[in-house]
Design an enzyme around this catalytic site. Structure first.
Site, PDB file in Angstrom:
ATOM      1  N   GLN A 138       0.836  -1.200   0.000  1.00 58.85           N
ATOM      2  CA  GLN A 138       0.000   0.000   0.000  1.00 58.85           C
ATOM      3  C   GLN A 138       0.872   1.252   0.000  1.00 58.85           C
ATOM      4  OE1 GLN A 138      -2.090   0.924   3.686  1.00 58.85           O
ATOM      5  NE2 GLN A 138      -3.940   1.418   2.554  1.00 58.85           N
ATOM      6  N   GLY A 139       0.606   2.167  -0.934  1.00 56.51           N
ATOM      7  CA  GLY A 139       1.334   3.418  -1.022  1.00 56.51           C
ATOM      8  C   GLY A 139       0.445   4.598  -0.694  1.00 56.51           C
ATOM      9  N   SER A 141       0.757   6.508   2.956  1.00 58.97           N
ATOM     10  CA  SER A 141       1.476   7.427   3.837  1.00 58.97           C
ATOM     11  C   SER A 141       2.715   7.999   3.158  1.00 58.97           C
ATOM     12  CB  SER A 141       1.899   6.706   5.117  1.00 58.97           C
ATOM     13  OG  SER A 141       0.785   6.253   5.844  1.00 58.97           O
ATOM     14  N   SER A 173       4.472  -1.726   4.022  1.00 62.47           N
ATOM     15  CA  SER A 173       4.601  -3.116   4.476  1.00 62.47           C
ATOM     16  C   SER A 173       4.740  -4.039   3.275  1.00 62.47           C
ATOM     17  CB  SER A 173       3.376  -3.517   5.302  1.00 62.47           C
ATOM     18  OG  SER A 173       3.244  -2.700   6.433  1.00 62.47           O
ATOM     19  N   GLU A 256      -9.986  -1.974   5.114  1.00 62.06           N
ATOM     20  CA  GLU A 256      -8.836  -2.122   6.008  1.00 62.06           C
ATOM     21  C   GLU A 256      -9.247  -2.086   7.463  1.00 62.06           C
ATOM     22  OE1 GLU A 256      -4.592   0.141   6.978  1.00 62.06           O
ATOM     23  OE2 GLU A 256      -5.745   0.691   5.209  1.00 62.06           O
TER      24      GLU A 256
END
Length: 407
Positions: A138-139, A141, A173, A256
């Site tokens: 996941q991109g 933050s 992550s 999520e």
């Protein structure tokens, strides 16, 4: 993991037979101890050997039919009722088998693609998510923006049939293991905040994308910082339309945070529960006696048991409209906050039972349970930050459930 699971005594004969089938398979195929430390969740997968072990396990569970059971057959699922996946999830948790490592794909990206993706996207991505052949990251933050997702500065400008991406993301992550990333980037450089953001499904082997591992306080890795330098991706990687990124990102967060259903199933982490803490209290000493004989310890354990049971019952309660009609969003919107903070406090209490032994780390022969507890305590903070910190989750409950003003 879904907790919306019927108790075994409530099973129909058909579901009872299915539960027995799941248990028999799990007991027969539970993997042996690999001989190295396994991570607690996808956020701690820091080595190739850990990932290989967990990928092999996920593929085995999927091939047996106990992962993605409610997802459509056309894309690699089984097309069965959700309750069967719920039963499989519950038995995996009860028997404490390894988690399924492709968490972002199984729990976030996959449900999103099934909900709003094109037919081509479903055919391209879903089967690889289930099999763990394609790991996702996941991109969202960014290094300079903390939890302010709307302040996204990573840019993606259209250049013919491609988008060119420049910027950086952090706390990615599985970033150094992933094949694809769900990416939020700004396609309108003149826009501010929510407008002008777009959502992409990005191949991580694109030239110009670099991942740098980040070492955590526990000594483990699992996170990376991701850099984009003139990375060219096909325009077909855009999900939805330009400018819809914020809406799609918010939908992703509902998956999520567990506010929306549709996840593939399986375990997302190796859960350490209140039952494990009770067992710990029976083994460790307090003033020369088992800690569980101390009235204060027993009182605290009872509080944790009540809270844990209450969280499970709340999930069942939300299925009954008459019980949630006044505030129908209260339970799903508070799930992430309640569960993550409960786990953090539970791990802190477990450490308090151990006295000076709580300082003994993984690898210390005298560490209770091999150093599980301090490691679990430090790792518990990840869930209180990822997916929106507890402070933001509290604001969401205050504003959207209680109707309090933003100021």
């Amino acid at each position: 993991m879904s907790t919306d699971t019927p108790a075994p005594e409530a099973d129909t004969p058909e579901l009872a037979a299915f539960r027995r089938e799941v248990v028999a398979w799990l007991e027969a195929h539970r993997p042996a101890d690999p001989g190295f430390l396994l991570p607690e969740s996808f956020m701690e997968v820091g080595s190739d050997e850990q990932l290989a072990f967990l990928r092999a396990w996920q593929k085995q569970v999927w091939q047996a039919g106990y992962l993605g059971r409610a997802w459509p057959e056309a894309y690699g699922g089984r097309g069965r009722p959700q309750v069967e996946q719920d039963i499989a999830n519950a038995e995996m948790a009860r028997l404490k088998v390894p988690f399924c490592t492709n968490t972002i794909g199984l729990f976030w990206a996959g449900p999103l693609i099934l909900a709003i993706g094109t037919e081509a996207q479903k055919q391209r991505y879903i089967r690889g998510i289930l099999s763990a052949d394609d790991i996702w990251c996941q991109g969202f933050s960014e290094p300079d923006n903390g939890s302010d997702l709307a302040a996204c500065t990573t840019r993606a400008h259209r250049d013919g049939d491609h988008y060119v991406i420049n910027g950086a993301k952090i706390w990615t992550s599985l970033g150094n293991h992933a094949r694809y990333m769900i990416l939020l980037a700004r396609t309108d450089p003149q826009s501010k905040r929510y407008a002008g953001l777009s959502y992409f499904l990005v191949p991580m082997d694109t030239p110009g994308i670099e991942t740098v591992p980040i070492k955590k306080l526990t000594g483990e890795y699992g996170f990376t910082q991701t850099f984009f330098t003139d990375a060219r991706i096909p325009a077909s990687c855009l999900m939805g339309r330009e400018g819809e990124g914020w809406k799609i990102a918010m939908m992703t967060l509902t998956f999520e945070r567990g506010a929306s259903g549709g996840q593939a199933g399986g375990l997302s982490r190796m859960a350490v529960t209140v039952d494990d803490v009770i067992a710990l209290a029976q083994r460790v000493k307090r003033d020369g006696r088992p800690a569980i004989e101390d009235p204060w310890v027993r009182d605290q354990l009872a509080r944790f048991v009540i809270e844990s049971r209450g969280d499970r019952l709340s999930t069942e309660r939300q299925r009954i409209p008459a019980l949630v009609s006044e505030r129908p969003d209260a339970i799903p919107l508070s799930n992430k906050l309640r569960l993550s903070e409960h786990h953090r406090r539970l791990m802190q209490f477990a450490l308090s039972l151990q006295g000076s032994h709580a300082a003994r780390w993984v690898g210390d022969a005298a560490a209770p349970d091999g150093g599980l507890w301090p490691r679990s305590y430090f790792n518990a903070f990840a869930a209180t930050i990822g997916g929106g910190p507890s402070q933001i989750q509290s604001n969401i409950v205050a504003e959207r459930v209680l109707g309090l003003p933003k100021d």
